[in-house]
Scaffold this active site. Sequence first.
Site, short mmCIF file in Angstrom:
data_model
loop_
_atom_site.label_atom_id
_atom_site.label_comp_id
_atom_site.label_asym_id
_atom_site.label_seq_id
_atom_site.Cartn_x
_atom_site.Cartn_y
_atom_site.Cartn_z
N ARG A 46 29.51 32.31 33.85
CA ARG A 46 29.29 33.69 33.38
C ARG A 46 27.84 33.94 32.99
NH1 ARG A 46 34.37 36.18 32.49
NH2 ARG A 46 35.98 34.82 31.65
N ASP A 99 38.89 43.78 42.37
CA ASP A 99 39.31 42.79 43.35
C ASP A 99 40.52 43.31 44.13
OD1 ASP A 99 39.74 40.51 44.77
OD2 ASP A 99 39.96 39.18 43.05
N LYS A 156 36.72 39.79 29.94
CA LYS A 156 35.41 39.45 29.46
C LYS A 156 34.31 39.81 30.45
CE LYS A 156 37.29 35.22 27.38
NZ LYS A 156 37.32 33.76 27.55
N GLY A 157 34.65 39.85 31.72
CA GLY A 157 33.66 39.84 32.80
C GLY A 157 32.59 40.90 32.73
N ASP A 167 33.36 44.61 36.00
CA ASP A 167 32.42 43.82 36.80
C ASP A 167 32.83 43.80 38.27
OD1 ASP A 167 34.52 42.43 35.45
OD2 ASP A 167 33.83 40.58 36.34
N PHE A 213 34.90 33.79 46.43
CA PHE A 213 34.92 33.70 44.97
C PHE A 213 33.54 33.99 44.41
CE2 PHE A 213 38.57 32.30 42.43
CZ PHE A 213 38.09 32.72 41.21
N VAL A 214 33.42 35.12 43.70
CA VAL A 214 32.14 35.58 43.19
C VAL A 214 31.97 35.12 41.74
CG1 VAL A 214 30.78 37.65 42.68
CG2 VAL A 214 32.25 37.60 44.69
N ASP A 231 33.29 34.80 36.02
CA ASP A 231 33.56 33.36 35.89
C ASP A 231 34.37 32.77 37.02
OD1 ASP A 231 36.07 34.63 35.16
OD2 ASP A 231 36.66 32.67 34.40
C1 PRP Z 1 38.62 40.18 36.65
C2 PRP Z 1 37.62 41.33 36.65
C3 PRP Z 1 38.50 42.55 36.66
C4 PRP Z 1 39.76 42.07 37.33
C5 PRP Z 1 39.78 42.62 38.71
O1 PRP Z 1 38.95 39.89 35.36
O2 PRP Z 1 36.79 41.28 35.53
O3 PRP Z 1 38.76 43.01 35.35
O4 PRP Z 1 39.74 40.65 37.37
O5 PRP Z 1 40.89 42.12 39.42
P1 PRP Z 1 41.94 43.09 40.10
O6 PRP Z 1 41.19 44.21 40.77
O7 PRP Z 1 42.61 42.18 41.11
O8 PRP Z 1 42.89 43.56 39.07
P2 PRP Z 1 39.72 38.54 34.97
O9 PRP Z 1 41.20 38.81 34.92
O10 PRP Z 1 39.27 37.43 35.86
O11 PRP Z 1 39.28 38.30 33.48
P3 PRP Z 1 37.79 38.12 32.91
O12 PRP Z 1 37.10 39.43 33.07
O13 PRP Z 1 38.02 37.74 31.49
O14 PRP Z 1 37.10 37.03 33.69
#
Ligand code: PRP
Length: 174
Positions: free
Chosen positions: A162, A100, A40-41, A97, A149-150, A156
């Site tokens: 969000r 990580d 979703k991010g 977004d 934690f961003v 989120d």
């Molecule tokens: C977050 C972010 C990326 C992913 C990055 O999504 O939006 O898609 O994690 O992490 P990585 O580089 O360690 O793979 P999340 O899984 O938190 O879901 P969301 O976007 O629905 O919040």
Amino acid sequence: MPPLKRILSQARIRRRVRELAAQLRADYGEQRPVLVGCLKGAFVFLADLVRQVGVPLQVDFIMVSSYGMGTTSKGEITVLKDVTTDLTGRHVVFVDDIIDSGLTLQRVREHLLSRGPASVRVCALLARERVLAEGAAIDYLGFPVPEGFVVGYGIDYAEDYRQLPDIYVLEGEG
Ligand code: PRP
């Protein structure tokens, strides 16, 4: 709720999004790229970005869940919602977004490449300095961010925050 420390203001984000959009405009011109947002991010970033690009483009979404390195599923992802656009011969830009660990980026890129596109590039608003130092291939990057934690601007913490227009780190977390 833990205290929030603002690291990026909405004005600064807006300026950077405009610059990224200008790069996309210069690179894609009339090629009508498909921008694939990661749910979703990325929904806020993608919504702001597409309104600044100013050339024809298409929007689609993908939603994945990851299990992380070192767990039972050795860094695999599950595609929960796939793109519906035929990507054959298309120029694709994966929009996320935050990069990580880089796992989502790596696996989604492989997934998109398996659809026979003409090209796949990556546009991320944020990426960890650690991942950048490891040489992650991000074609359009908003800002590097240190550990922590961003939240905000689509990102989120346990589904909260969000909706915030600025980007923060949660103090005392992570
Ligand atoms: C977050 C972010 C990326 C992913 C990055 O999504 O939006 O898609 O994690 O992490 P990585 O580089 O360690 O793979 P999340 O899984 O938190 O879901 P969301 O976007 O629905 O919040």
